[in-house]
Design a protein around this motif. Sequence first.
Motif, PDB file in Angstrom:
ATOM      1  N   GLY A  32       0.995  -1.584  -0.121  1.00 49.21           N
ATOM      2  CA  GLY A  32      -0.454  -0.110  -0.089  1.00 49.21           C
ATOM      3  C   GLY A  32       0.614   1.178  -0.295  1.00 49.21           C
ATOM      4  N   ARG A  33       1.480   1.287   1.328  1.00 48.98           N
ATOM      5  CA  ARG A  33       2.234   2.780   1.217  1.00 48.98           C
ATOM      6  C   ARG A  33       3.451   1.780   1.607  1.00 48.98           C
ATOM      7  NH1 ARG A  33       0.027   7.667   1.192  1.00 48.98           N
ATOM      8  NH2 ARG A  33      -2.948   7.361   1.284  1.00 48.98           N
ATOM      9  N   GLY A  34       5.210   2.534   1.569  1.00 44.61           N
ATOM     10  CA  GLY A  34       6.267   2.760   2.633  1.00 44.61           C
ATOM     11  C   GLY A  34       7.117   1.970   1.953  1.00 44.61           C
ATOM     12  N   HIS A  35       6.836   1.906   0.721  1.00 42.15           N
ATOM     13  CA  HIS A  35       7.889   1.238  -0.694  1.00 42.15           C
ATOM     14  C   HIS A  35       9.322   1.855  -0.131  1.00 42.15           C
ATOM     15  CE1 HIS A  35       4.048   1.226  -2.557  1.00 42.15           C
ATOM     16  NE2 HIS A  35       4.466   0.447  -3.011  1.00 42.15           N
ATOM     17  N   ALA A  36       9.744   3.190   0.193  1.00 41.99           N
ATOM     18  CA  ALA A  36      11.635   3.723  -0.041  1.00 41.99           C
ATOM     19  C   ALA A  36      12.055   3.092   1.531  1.00 41.99           C
ATOM     20  CB  ALA A  36      10.894   5.121   0.939  1.00 41.99           C
ATOM     21  N   GLU A  37      10.863   2.630   2.857  1.00 44.54           N
ATOM     22  CA  GLU A  37      11.207   1.458   3.866  1.00 44.54           C
ATOM     23  C   GLU A  37      11.574   0.183   3.295  1.00 44.54           C
ATOM     24  OE1 GLU A  37       9.464   5.600   5.272  1.00 44.54           O
ATOM     25  OE2 GLU A  37       8.611   3.744   4.089  1.00 44.54           O
ATOM     26  N   ARG A  38      10.792  -0.483   2.288  1.00 46.45           N
ATOM     27  CA  ARG A  38      11.154  -1.618   2.065  1.00 46.45           C
ATOM     28  C   ARG A  38      11.748  -2.210   1.196  1.00 46.45           C
ATOM     29  NH1 ARG A  38       6.266  -4.846   4.801  1.00 46.45           N
ATOM     30  NH2 ARG A  38       7.261  -6.850   3.102  1.00 46.45           N
ATOM     31  N   LEU A  39      11.741  -1.887  -0.335  1.00 48.86           N
ATOM     32  CA  LEU A  39      12.622  -1.564  -1.114  1.00 48.86           C
ATOM     33  C   LEU A  39      13.742  -1.626  -0.991  1.00 48.86           C
ATOM     34  CD1 LEU A  39      12.491  -2.110  -4.153  1.00 48.86           C
ATOM     35  CD2 LEU A  39      13.012   0.693  -4.275  1.00 48.86           C
ATOM     36  N   LEU A  40      14.662  -1.465  -0.599  1.00 47.83           N
ATOM     37  CA  LEU A  40      16.727  -1.486  -0.456  1.00 47.83           C
ATOM     38  C   LEU A  40      16.547  -2.487   0.352  1.00 47.83           C
ATOM     39  CD1 LEU A  40      17.975   2.207  -0.010  1.00 47.83           C
ATOM     40  CD2 LEU A  40      17.892   0.472  -2.103  1.00 47.83           C
ATOM     41  N   PRO A  41      15.933  -2.885   1.346  1.00 45.53           N
ATOM     42  CA  PRO A  41      15.982  -4.166   2.367  1.00 45.53           C
ATOM     43  C   PRO A  41      15.875  -5.516   1.390  1.00 45.53           C
ATOM     44  CG  PRO A  41      14.744  -2.379   4.004  1.00 45.53           C
ATOM     45  CD  PRO A  41      15.110  -2.201   2.444  1.00 45.53           C
ATOM     46  N   MET A  42      14.769  -5.058   0.597  1.00 45.42           N
ATOM     47  CA  MET A  42      14.474  -6.386  -0.554  1.00 45.42           C
ATOM     48  C   MET A  42      15.560  -6.573  -1.444  1.00 45.42           C
ATOM     49  SD  MET A  42      10.373  -5.857  -1.159  1.00 45.42           S
ATOM     50  CE  MET A  42       9.482  -6.743  -1.671  1.00 45.42           C
ATOM     51  N   ILE A  43      16.268  -5.269  -1.791  1.00 52.49           N
ATOM     52  CA  ILE A  43      17.214  -6.016  -3.180  1.00 52.49           C
ATOM     53  C   ILE A  43      17.902  -5.878  -2.162  1.00 52.49           C
ATOM     54  CG2 ILE A  43      19.034  -4.035  -4.719  1.00 52.49           C
ATOM     55  CD1 ILE A  43      16.100  -2.341  -4.605  1.00 52.49           C
ATOM     56  N   ALA A  44      18.952  -5.766  -1.536  1.00 48.79           N
ATOM     57  CA  ALA A  44      19.959  -6.533  -0.073  1.00 48.79           C
ATOM     58  C   ALA A  44      19.552  -7.884  -0.094  1.00 48.79           C
ATOM     59  CB  ALA A  44      20.235  -5.318   1.282  1.00 48.79           C
ATOM     60  N   ALA A  45      18.248  -8.770   0.544  1.00 46.93           N
ATOM     61  CA  ALA A  45      18.634  -9.595   0.307  1.00 46.93           C
ATOM     62  C   ALA A  45      18.613 -10.541  -0.918  1.00 46.93           C
ATOM     63  CB  ALA A  45      16.971  -9.415   1.462  1.00 46.93           C
ATOM     64  N   LEU A  46      18.280 -10.147  -2.268  1.00 43.60           N
ATOM     65  CA  LEU A  46      18.846 -10.924  -3.185  1.00 43.60           C
ATOM     66  C   LEU A  46      19.938 -11.501  -3.649  1.00 43.60           C
ATOM     67  CD1 LEU A  46      17.246  -8.061  -5.501  1.00 43.60           C
ATOM     68  CD2 LEU A  46      15.978 -10.593  -4.401  1.00 43.60           C
ATOM     69  N   PRO A  47      19.910 -12.367  -4.413  1.00 39.42           N
ATOM     70  CA  PRO A  47      21.370 -12.924  -4.292  1.00 39.42           C
ATOM     71  C   PRO A  47      22.523 -11.839  -4.153  1.00 39.42           C
ATOM     72  CG  PRO A  47      20.181 -14.281  -5.407  1.00 39.42           C
ATOM     73  CD  PRO A  47      19.612 -13.311  -5.017  1.00 39.42           C
ATOM     74  N   ASP A  48      23.793 -12.012  -4.162  1.00 37.80           N
ATOM     75  CA  ASP A  48      24.794 -11.100  -4.711  1.00 37.80           C
ATOM     76  C   ASP A  48      24.422  -9.562  -4.267  1.00 37.80           C
ATOM     77  OD1 ASP A  48      26.339 -12.523  -5.397  1.00 37.80           O
ATOM     78  OD2 ASP A  48      25.511 -12.663  -7.141  1.00 37.80           O
ATOM     79  N   GLY A  49      23.236  -8.989  -3.124  1.00 39.80           N
ATOM     80  CA  GLY A  49      22.891  -7.668  -3.204  1.00 39.80           C
ATOM     81  C   GLY A  49      22.485  -7.059  -3.764  1.00 39.80           C
ATOM     82  N   GLY A  50      21.971  -8.319  -4.828  1.00 40.08           N
ATOM     83  CA  GLY A  50      20.892  -7.526  -5.752  1.00 40.08           C
ATOM     84  C   GLY A  50      22.751  -7.585  -7.172  1.00 40.08           C
ATOM     85  N   ARG A  51      22.944  -7.172  -6.815  1.00 39.66           N
ATOM     86  CA  ARG A  51      24.135  -6.226  -8.018  1.00 39.66           C
ATOM     87  C   ARG A  51      23.069  -7.135  -8.816  1.00 39.66           C
ATOM     88  NH1 ARG A  51      29.168  -3.729  -6.982  1.00 39.66           N
ATOM     89  NH2 ARG A  51      29.762  -2.989  -8.820  1.00 39.66           N
ATOM     90  N   ALA A  52      23.727  -6.015 -10.821  1.00 35.75           N
ATOM     91  CA  ALA A  52      23.394  -6.563 -11.890  1.00 35.75           C
ATOM     92  C   ALA A  52      23.916  -6.114 -12.793  1.00 35.75           C
ATOM     93  CB  ALA A  52      21.481  -6.887 -11.974  1.00 35.75           C
ATOM     94  N   ASP A  53      23.309  -6.510 -13.424  1.00 35.89           N
ATOM     95  CA  ASP A  53      24.424  -5.810 -14.831  1.00 35.89           C
ATOM     96  C   ASP A  53      23.735  -5.108 -15.235  1.00 35.89           C
ATOM     97  OD1 ASP A  53      27.015  -7.492 -15.237  1.00 35.89           O
ATOM     98  OD2 ASP A  53      25.059  -9.560 -15.911  1.00 35.89           O
ATOM     99  N   SER A  54      22.758  -4.781 -15.669  1.00 32.81           N
ATOM    100  CA  SER A  54      21.296  -3.249 -15.766  1.00 32.81           C
ATOM    101  C   SER A  54      20.220  -3.387 -14.500  1.00 32.81           C
ATOM    102  CB  SER A  54      21.483  -4.046 -17.036  1.00 32.81           C
ATOM    103  OG  SER A  54      20.156  -5.028 -17.584  1.00 32.81           O
TER     104      SER A  54
END
Length: 205
Positions: A32-54
């Motif tokens: 609903g709301r609160g994307h700013a608080e949720r987004l970066l932790p979700m990315i960090a929890a991905l493999p390799d911290g979400g690091r990608a080529d694009s």
Amino acid sequence: MRTLVIETATAACSVALIEDGVVIARDHVEVGRGHAERLLPMIAALPDGGRADSILVDCGPGSFTGVRVGLAAARGLGIGWGVPVRGYSSLAIVAAAAMADTDDDVVVAVLDGGHGEVFQQAFAASLTPVDAMASRAPTDAVAVLAGRRAVGQGVARLRTADSSIAADDRLPDAANAVLLPSAMTALPPAPLYGRAPDAVPKAAA
């Protein structure tokens, strides 16, 4: 090649890693709301911290705040990692998911546009847009459906104007970016608001 997909344009907040056309990791929540608080932790929890080529990010239309949160994160990570950032439309990704489970020739993606309106756009089976994106009142949106299947979270608003419309209230999901043709993932990383902002500058005295 690995791509990080960021989706914050609507009530959903989701991320995905796509490598060589396959989703290798994903997370999707309706916040609903609160994307700013949720987004970066979700990315960090991905493999390799979400690091990608694009990086691929939803440019809208959708929530003004949600669109900006996703774009700010994508641009910041793109600069930090030194990788390109491209965009896609929230309406296109909803249509892509719908086309994956239907044999319809055309679907009409519909998302909540705020102020009682909906964002609406029709797509062919190839995901080529059939018409231009528009923001409409539910009654006007129903009038231009012309019997075609409506998909997306904005369908709930259409049903207030015509209860015979089938319910299909899906939200954009970052993992479904794997279904988008390359032509639909080449938008510049800039807001696609769908209508004029609510606030306007004061006229000069």
